[in-house]
Each structure stands twice: as structure tokens, then as C-alpha cells.
Design a protein around this motif. Structure first.
Motif, PDB file in Angstrom:
ATOM      1  N   PHE A 508       0.739  -1.003  -0.251  1.00 33.24           N
ATOM      2  CA  PHE A 508      -0.023  -0.242   0.251  1.00 33.24           C
ATOM      3  C   PHE A 508       0.993   1.362   0.138  1.00 33.24           C
ATOM      4  CE2 PHE A 508      -1.383   3.565   2.357  1.00 33.24           C
ATOM      5  CZ  PHE A 508      -3.087   3.757   1.751  1.00 33.24           C
ATOM      6  N   CYS A 509       1.547   1.335   1.015  1.00 37.07           N
ATOM      7  CA  CYS A 509       2.920   2.745   1.117  1.00 37.07           C
ATOM      8  C   CYS A 509       3.369   2.270  -0.506  1.00 37.07           C
ATOM      9  CB  CYS A 509       4.102   2.301   1.941  1.00 37.07           C
ATOM     10  SG  CYS A 509       3.170   1.966   3.826  1.00 37.07           S
ATOM     11  N   ALA A 510       3.602   0.636  -1.298  1.00 36.07           N
ATOM     12  CA  ALA A 510       4.560   1.731  -2.527  1.00 36.07           C
ATOM     13  C   ALA A 510       3.366   1.996  -3.397  1.00 36.07           C
ATOM     14  CB  ALA A 510       5.211   0.207  -2.737  1.00 36.07           C
ATOM     15  N   ALA A 511       1.684   1.723  -3.239  1.00 38.53           N
ATOM     16  CA  ALA A 511       1.151   2.445  -4.495  1.00 38.53           C
ATOM     17  C   ALA A 511       0.584   3.615  -3.903  1.00 38.53           C
ATOM     18  CB  ALA A 511      -0.242   1.110  -4.223  1.00 38.53           C
ATOM     19  N   ALA A 512       0.105   4.301  -3.583  1.00 38.20           N
ATOM     20  CA  ALA A 512      -0.112   5.463  -2.262  1.00 38.20           C
ATOM     21  C   ALA A 512       1.246   6.574  -2.556  1.00 38.20           C
ATOM     22  CB  ALA A 512      -0.489   4.848  -1.154  1.00 38.20           C
ATOM     23  N   THR A 513       2.253   6.086  -2.593  1.00 29.24           N
ATOM     24  CA  THR A 513       3.484   6.722  -2.536  1.00 29.24           C
ATOM     25  C   THR A 513       3.300   8.175  -3.789  1.00 29.24           C
ATOM     26  OG1 THR A 513       5.189   6.025  -1.160  1.00 29.24           O
ATOM     27  CG2 THR A 513       5.842   7.196  -2.643  1.00 29.24           C
ATOM     28  N   SER A 514       3.747   9.059  -3.711  1.00 31.93           N
ATOM     29  CA  SER A 514       3.887  10.146  -5.350  1.00 31.93           C
ATOM     30  C   SER A 514       4.800  10.493  -4.527  1.00 31.93           C
ATOM     31  CB  SER A 514       2.638  11.645  -4.706  1.00 31.93           C
ATOM     32  OG  SER A 514       3.162  12.151  -5.824  1.00 31.93           O
ATOM     33  N   THR A 515       5.933  10.398  -6.747  1.00 28.24           N
ATOM     34  CA  THR A 515       7.166  10.514  -6.366  1.00 28.24           C
ATOM     35  C   THR A 515       7.387  12.474  -6.625  1.00 28.24           C
ATOM     36  OG1 THR A 515       6.930   8.343  -8.340  1.00 28.24           O
ATOM     37  CG2 THR A 515       8.656  10.511  -8.059  1.00 28.24           C
ATOM     38  N   TYR A 516       6.119  12.105  -6.975  1.00 27.81           N
ATOM     39  CA  TYR A 516       6.230  14.142  -6.936  1.00 27.81           C
ATOM     40  C   TYR A 516       6.391  15.111  -5.957  1.00 27.81           C
ATOM     41  CZ  TYR A 516       5.410  13.319 -12.336  1.00 27.81           C
ATOM     42  OH  TYR A 516       4.816  12.542 -13.516  1.00 27.81           O
ATOM     43  N   GLN A 517       5.597  14.543  -4.794  1.00 24.83           N
ATOM     44  CA  GLN A 517       5.565  15.254  -4.273  1.00 24.83           C
ATOM     45  C   GLN A 517       7.050  15.057  -3.071  1.00 24.83           C
ATOM     46  OE1 GLN A 517       2.167  13.829  -1.992  1.00 24.83           O
ATOM     47  NE2 GLN A 517       0.732  15.194  -2.393  1.00 24.83           N
ATOM     48  N   LEU A 518       7.470  13.674  -3.219  1.00 24.24           N
ATOM     49  CA  LEU A 518       8.916  13.600  -2.477  1.00 24.24           C
ATOM     50  C   LEU A 518      10.052  14.365  -2.835  1.00 24.24           C
ATOM     51  CD1 LEU A 518       9.144   9.791  -2.553  1.00 24.24           C
ATOM     52  CD2 LEU A 518       8.518  11.192  -0.198  1.00 24.24           C
ATOM     53  N   GLU A 519       9.754  14.569  -4.981  1.00 19.36           N
ATOM     54  CA  GLU A 519      10.764  15.016  -5.165  1.00 19.36           C
ATOM     55  C   GLU A 519      10.868  16.628  -4.364  1.00 19.36           C
ATOM     56  OE1 GLU A 519      11.385  13.643  -9.597  1.00 19.36           O
ATOM     57  OE2 GLU A 519       9.496  15.141  -9.293  1.00 19.36           O
ATOM     58  N   ALA A 520       9.337  17.001  -3.585  1.00 19.78           N
ATOM     59  CA  ALA A 520       9.277  18.699  -3.727  1.00 19.78           C
ATOM     60  C   ALA A 520      10.135  18.795  -2.373  1.00 19.78           C
ATOM     61  CB  ALA A 520       7.971  19.031  -3.605  1.00 19.78           C
ATOM     62  N   LEU A 521      10.732  17.612  -1.917  1.00 19.74           N
ATOM     63  CA  LEU A 521      11.058  17.529  -0.421  1.00 19.74           C
ATOM     64  C   LEU A 521      12.330  17.943  -0.572  1.00 19.74           C
ATOM     65  CD1 LEU A 521       9.334  14.106   1.194  1.00 19.74           C
ATOM     66  CD2 LEU A 521       9.015  16.918   1.842  1.00 19.74           C
ATOM     67  N   ASP A 522      13.168  18.733   0.602  1.00 21.84           N
ATOM     68  CA  ASP A 522      14.850  19.015   0.146  1.00 21.84           C
ATOM     69  C   ASP A 522      15.867  17.706   0.934  1.00 21.84           C
ATOM     70  OD1 ASP A 522      14.784  21.776   0.640  1.00 21.84           O
ATOM     71  OD2 ASP A 522      14.448  22.370   2.719  1.00 21.84           O
ATOM     72  N   ARG A 523      14.882  16.711   1.292  1.00 21.12           N
ATOM     73  CA  ARG A 523      15.951  15.780   0.929  1.00 21.12           C
ATOM     74  C   ARG A 523      15.926  14.913   0.327  1.00 21.12           C
ATOM     75  NH1 ARG A 523      12.010  16.136   4.847  1.00 21.12           N
ATOM     76  NH2 ARG A 523      10.120  14.031   5.417  1.00 21.12           N
ATOM     77  N   TRP A 524      14.562  15.235  -0.797  1.00 24.32           N
ATOM     78  CA  TRP A 524      14.774  14.071  -2.471  1.00 24.32           C
ATOM     79  C   TRP A 524      15.998  13.347  -2.872  1.00 24.32           C
ATOM     80  CZ3 TRP A 524      12.346  10.933  -4.999  1.00 24.32           C
ATOM     81  CH2 TRP A 524      12.604  10.994  -6.353  1.00 24.32           C
ATOM     82  N   GLU A 525      17.168  14.137  -2.713  1.00 27.02           N
ATOM     83  CA  GLU A 525      18.294  12.690  -2.813  1.00 27.02           C
ATOM     84  C   GLU A 525      19.061  12.534  -2.308  1.00 27.02           C
ATOM     85  OE1 GLU A 525      21.839  15.662  -3.906  1.00 27.02           O
ATOM     86  OE2 GLU A 525      20.719  16.616  -5.169  1.00 27.02           O
ATOM     87  N   ASP A 526      18.566  12.459  -1.039  1.00 23.61           N
ATOM     88  CA  ASP A 526      18.937  11.819  -0.024  1.00 23.61           C
ATOM     89  C   ASP A 526      17.969  10.222  -0.219  1.00 23.61           C
ATOM     90  OD1 ASP A 526      21.457  12.452   1.226  1.00 23.61           O
ATOM     91  OD2 ASP A 526      19.624  13.920   2.570  1.00 23.61           O
ATOM     92  N   ILE A 527      16.841  10.535  -0.347  1.00 22.28           N
ATOM     93  CA  ILE A 527      15.633   9.978  -0.307  1.00 22.28           C
ATOM     94  C   ILE A 527      15.834   8.504  -1.810  1.00 22.28           C
ATOM     95  CG2 ILE A 527      13.323   9.148  -0.681  1.00 22.28           C
ATOM     96  CD1 ILE A 527      13.033  11.260   0.679  1.00 22.28           C
ATOM     97  N   ALA A 528      16.062   9.283  -3.448  1.00 19.82           N
ATOM     98  CA  ALA A 528      16.134   8.902  -4.150  1.00 19.82           C
ATOM     99  C   ALA A 528      17.176   7.599  -4.248  1.00 19.82           C
ATOM    100  CB  ALA A 528      16.602   9.943  -5.606  1.00 19.82           C
ATOM    101  N   ASN A 529      18.587   8.211  -3.465  1.00 18.57           N
ATOM    102  CA  ASN A 529      19.441   7.685  -3.672  1.00 18.57           C
ATOM    103  C   ASN A 529      19.363   6.169  -2.929  1.00 18.57           C
ATOM    104  OD1 ASN A 529      22.116   8.034  -4.537  1.00 18.57           O
ATOM    105  ND2 ASN A 529      22.053  10.379  -3.236  1.00 18.57           N
ATOM    106  N   THR A 530      19.019   6.153  -1.218  1.00 16.44           N
ATOM    107  CA  THR A 530      18.443   4.994  -0.830  1.00 16.44           C
ATOM    108  C   THR A 530      17.220   4.095  -1.406  1.00 16.44           C
ATOM    109  OG1 THR A 530      18.492   6.531   1.631  1.00 16.44           O
ATOM    110  CG2 THR A 530      17.485   4.424   1.938  1.00 16.44           C
TER     111      THR A 530
END
Length: 594
Positions: A508-530
């Protein structure tokens, strides 16, 4: 609906800017875009169709100042108010909107020889209009009219008192809409829709309560609760132009609560601003009510609206681009929150067209002295609402889960956004689902709080799974007549693949996660690397450029771009993974500077 707002006529100068339909508080649309300075502006007579109730900063209605206030106290705001705008509404847009005449090659003009025929056509159309609404006819027998408390272009609002039944001796507000002003089928339908909306939605504690709708040969009467505490706008002024951060939270929580409810029902308000929130009483802790659904509309989750309506200082960029949905309301809430916290507007210009340019191109200023005393969480909150990319904004329910507002004693409401995201996930390819599953494993606690609340609202079974039935029941528990009218429930049909399987919290977390909204976060690069580390272990595989193009619905012309996304071993690199998550088109691959 304690007030109606009047409007000025457009100025005569010709400037090609979007044609905005501004709030009239009269139940249906009246297009114009003129603005008027409020500095030392004398009150005009009612014959000019101006409202006696005045905003302290221009909001697209150009009404005269309130006689109770005299001149607007400009010292409360950092910038002087603009002079009259040279902007002119675009006649061709009106022709298109109301379906009269033919649009000419030269925008904003109609040939002289066609105007007599057009006028005759309008008269015939008005004579043919059916202005019977089917509402009760005994208004005078049920209600005693009081004094006028607001006036707009097509009608006015009065206080009233119930004469009989449950409303006997109860003080009320009555919005009176003149049938003589309903000169198009669109105008009539707008009145019907406003009554439908109020009737369906008024169960929410922060939405003005609807009581009755009546009509006679001359008017439509919409009977509502009377809110006697004044506008949010007045309270901002009484506090010197801004709220303390803690007091602002109380206001924003109420705004988000009612807007989240509206959005779940498939209703976009389209004119959120401080003037459209009234307090029930003069008490400091009085509840606040959302009013004026004259510009509101029903909308399905995947629908894009294209008519430009609202108030200039609060209008979202995508509205000006004529492609928007409920996210436009979120932008308006961001503007309101910005004003509450610092006492000035995030987008400002001396003309209407300048305001639009600022909304489209400028970034809000968070460097002023007033912002230095505001918490980082509050700044982050406002920034995540005022993102020009509507896909990167929080939804109303997500905003209620933001660290700045989060309160364990206040439940997070069901969010229609998760239905949209889960639907897209169910129709995605296995490779795309593997990519977003890896992304969901990199989510931080803040994102998981929201997703955990949404999963709980679906009421998973004892084994911790949800199925299509869970999604159906959750929507049904919150359904009103508005949800049926907007056909929000149709989204369940597009989630049919879930009928044959179940989904645990991890998926459910995978299905309900918005890439666009995460990209707006200051920590997006760390999230993407992980996330990419998880993807390397569990989902990355050899993929050809041709297959990758098919995954993204791109043609051969994109091959030269996609080759940079694939490593020598044939698998996606980090750049390719993040771009694949985001999705790409040839336009977004080669952005043009404007």
C-alpha cells in the motif's frame, strides 16, 4: 453566506491577460477582471453594483470600502495597494463561455454589424429560458426578512427570522438572487449547482449550514445559518495584519478540514480567500465557516477543469493555464497561510496582468524579517502548498499530517489522492511497480504517519490486508449526494485489478506514494539514493532502450535521451531510476526557458 460582493466594470485599456471570473457571492458567475484601488476610495451607491463590504487588499471584486471601516488601514500591509488595473476582460472569451455570436479573428472585438443580431438573439434566448427551479413558493409565509447585510452584482443578502417549524425565531441569513439577472442557461445552472452543493455538504461543522431554498416570480432565496462573527479578513486586520504562529494553526486546521471534506466529495471550491470564511460569533474561539459556493464545481478525480475563475491574488498557476483540479484550492490555502504568518501577500503587482505574471513566474519571499521568527516547520508547510507544480503540492489530508499541524487528537481524514495513486499503481507495469516499491522503502517517518493513517481508514482485515472492498466501504462511509453528483465513486471501477488480490501495508505504501511530492522535499536526493540501493537489490534488471521507451510511452525520437539512463551492464543507473519514477516526455526532457 453572510455577505455578497460587488464588482466594478472592466477598464477600457486592452491587455491580453486571462479572463477571470471572480466571486460575486451571488450564486453564479459574472466574468470580469477589472481592479480598483482601495486607497481613499469613496463609497459608491448601490446603483454601481458595488458591495458595501470591503476587503483590505484587492481580491478581484473591486468593491468600495465598508462604511464601517472608512478607508482601508494600509499600514497593516507591507505594500501599497495597486491603482486601477488597465486590464480588460477578453470579449471573445465571453462569447465562447456564453455561447453567443461568433468569435472573431481579432480577439476582444465583435463587428458592429453583428451586434444588433446578437442582441436580438440574446433577447430570444432569455425569453426561452426556464427560470423555474422547483423550490418552495411560500418564502414570505416561512421567513420574516430583516436588514440587508451584503450586496453583489446579481443579488444581495439579508438577515431573516424563521416564522414556523424548526427554524421558528431562529436568526438566519438569506441570499436573494434576482431572476432578472439570470440571462443565460449557464447562470441558471450555476444557481442550481450552488444549492445542490450547499445542501449536500453543509453537514461539515466548518461549512455554512444550508436550511432551505425558495423562489417566487422574481427571485431565488437561499436560506442559511447566520454567521455573526465577521470575516477572517477582519480578524487578520484586528491583529495588526498577521496572526501568531499558534493562532494561525487553529485557523489553518479548520480550513484544511473543510477543504479535505469537499475534495473527497469531488467538489472544488475555486474561490478560497479570507473573505469567504466567516466566524459563527464574536468569540475568540468561535468556529469558522466556509461560505460562497457560487464558483464551485463538481469534479472527478482525473478530470481537468479549464474555465478561469477565482480571485487574482489567490489563483493557482494551473488555473491560468486552464488545466486544473482540486490542487488549485491547496494553492489558495497556501496564500492564506502565508498572509496569516507574515501579513503580506506572496504574489503582488500593480496591475491584474502583473499579478498573474507574478503567480506564474515569481517565488514567494521567505527572507523578510517577519519570516525570521517563523518556525522552519511552518515555512516548509507553506512552501509545500505554494509549489507551482500542482503534482508536488500536499493534499488537504496530507497537510493535516504535516509536522507543523500534526495533532494526535485530531484524526486525518480519508484522502481521495490515495485512490488516484493506487489506481495508477494497479495499472502500472511490473517494472514500474518494482521501482516504486523500492522508493517506498526509503520513506521517512513523516510520510509514513500519513500513509499509516490512510491505511487504517481502509479498515484492513485481521491479517493486515486490504482489498477492493475495503476501498469501496471507506468511500461509502463518507458519501454524500455531492459525491454521487461528481461521480467520485467511478474511480472504484478503475481499481478493478484489486478485486482479484490483496494488498498489505508495505505494498500500500508503494502504491500510495507520490514521486512528485517526494521530489519537492529538501531531502529528495537522500531518499532517491536510498531507494536506488533497494532497487538494485530487488528490482533492477537489464532493459533495452526500446523497452524503456515503451514503459514511458515514448517514441524513437526519445532514444537519444534514454541512452544516458542505462549503464554499460544494461540496467538503469541512478539518473535513469529517478527519471523513470518521475516519468518523462519530450517536452519535459528539453524544457524551454520563458
Amino acid at each position: 453566506m453572510g455577505q455578497c460582493y460587488g464588482k466594478t466594470n472592466p477598464n477600457s485599456d486592452n491587455e491580453n491577460i486571462p479572463n477571470v471570473t471572480t466571486s460575486a457571492g451571488d450564486g453564479y458567475r459574472s466574468p470580469l477582471t477589472g481592479y480598483q484601488s482601495v486607497k481613499n476610495t469613496p463609497a459608491r451607491s448601490s446603483s454601481s453594483q458595488a458591495s458595501p463590504w470591503r476587503s483590505p487588499y484587492p481580491h478581484g471584486e473591486g468593491a468600495s470600502p465598508s462604511p464601517a471601516r472608512g478607508t482601508t488601514p494600509m499600514r497593516f500591509f507591507r505594500r501599497a495597494f495597486p491603482p486601477p488595473s488597465p486590464a480588460k476582460h477578453i470579449r471573445s472569451s465571453l462569447v465562447k463561455r456564453f455561447g453567443k455570436g461568433k468569435q472573431t479573428a481579432k480577439e476582444g472585438t465583435i463587428p458592429e454589424e453583428s451586434r444588433e443580431a446578437e442582441a436580438a438573439e440574446e433577447e430570444e434566448e432569455e425569453e426561452a429560458l426556464d427560470k423555474r427551479f422547483g423550490y418552495g413558493k411560500n418564502f414570505g409565509g416561512k421567513y420574516e426578512m430583516g436588514k440587508e447585510i451584503g450586496r453583489g452584482h446579481f443579488g444581495h443578502t439579508c438577515s431573516a427570522r424563521g416564522k414556523k417549524g424548526e427554524l421558528k425565531d431562529q436568526r438566519l441569513a438569506v441570499k436573494i438572487i434576482s431572476k432578472a439577472k439570470m440571462t443565460t442557461a449557464i447562470a441558471i445552472e450555476d444557481v442550481r449547482r450552488e444549492v445542490k452543493l450547499l445542501k449536500a455538504l453543509s453537514s461539515h461543522k466548518n461549512l455554512v449550514r444550508f436550511h432551505d431554498a425558495c423562489e417566487d416570480a422574481n427571485n431565488v432565496y437561499i436560506v442559511m445559518e447566520l454567521c455573526e462573527g465577521g470575516e477572517l479578513l477582519d480578524r487578520i486586520l484586528s491583529r495588526g495584519g498577521r496572526y501568531t504562529e499558534e493562532d494561525a494553526k487553529v485557523i489553518v486546521l479548520q480550513i484544511l478540514s473543510v477543504v479535505a471534506f469537499c475534495h473527497l466529495q469531488g467538489v472544488v471550491h475555486r474561490d478560497l480567500k479570507p473573505e469567504n470564511f466567516l466566524f459563527t460569533s464574536r468569540s475568540e474561539d468561535a468556529d469558522m465557516k466556509l461560505i460562497d459556493f457560487g464558483l464551485s464545481d463538481f469534479t472527478r478525480p482525473d478530470e481537468r477543469l479549464n474555465d478561469i475563475v477565482g480571485s487574482a491574488y489567490y489563483v493557482a498557476p494551473e488555473v491560468l493555464h486552464k488545466s486544473y483540479n482540486v490542487e488549485a484550492d491547496i494553492w489558495s490555502i497556501g496564500v492564506i497561510t502565508y498572509i496569516l504568518l507574515c501579513g503580506s501577500r506572496p504574489f503582488w503587482a500593480r496591475t491584474e496582468s502583473g499579478i498573474f505574471r507574478s503567480v506564474l513566474r515569481a517565488d514567494p519571499n521567505f527572507d523578510d524579517l517577519t519570516w525570521q521568527t517563523v518556525s522552519p516547520e511552518a515555512k516548509d508547510f507553506v512552501k509545500r502548498l505554494l509549489n507551482k507544480d500542482y503534482r508536488k503540492r500536499m493534499s488537504a489530508a496530507q497537510a493535516l499530517a504535516h509536522p507543523w499541524l500534526r495533532n494526535d487528537s485530531l484524526p486525518i481524514p480519508l484522502d481521495i489522492l490515495i485512490y488516484k495513486l493506487v489506481k495508477s499503481y494497479l495499472h502500472a507495469t511490473p517494472f514500474k511497480r518494482a521501482a516504486v516499491k523500492a522508493l517506498s522503502k526509503a520513506l521517512t517517518e513523516n510520510e509514513l504517519v500519513y500513509l499509516g493513517a490512510q491505511f487504517k481508514l481502509l479498515e484492513p482485515n485481521r491479517d493486515g490486508y486490504v482489498s477492493l472492498e475495503n476501498f469501496k466501504r471507506a468511500l461509502a462511509r463518507h458519501a454524500t449526494d455531492a459525491m454521487k453528483e461528481s461521480r467520485v465513486l467511478d474511480i472504484i471501477n478503475m481499481m478493478e485489478p484489486l478485486a482479484y488480490r490483496k494488498m498489505d501495508f508495505e505494498e500500500f505504501c508503494a502504491a500510495a506514494t507520490s514521486t512528485y511530492q517526494l521530489e519537492a522535499l529538501d531531502r529528495w536526493e537522500d531518499i532517491a539514493n536510498t531507494a536506488f540501493e533497494h532497487f538494485e537489490i530487488e528490482g533492477n534488471r537489464v532493459i533495452s532502450i526500446e523497452e524503456l521507451a515503451r514503459e514511458l510511452n515514448l517514441g524513437p525520437s526519445a532514444y537519444s535521451i534514454l541512452k544516458d539512463w542505462i549503464r554499460n551492464d544494461g540496467k538503469l543507473n541512478l539518473l535513469g531510476y529517478t527519471k523513470f519514477l518521475h516519468g518523462v516526455t519530450l517536452r519535459t526532457s528539453n524544457p524551454r526557458h520563458r
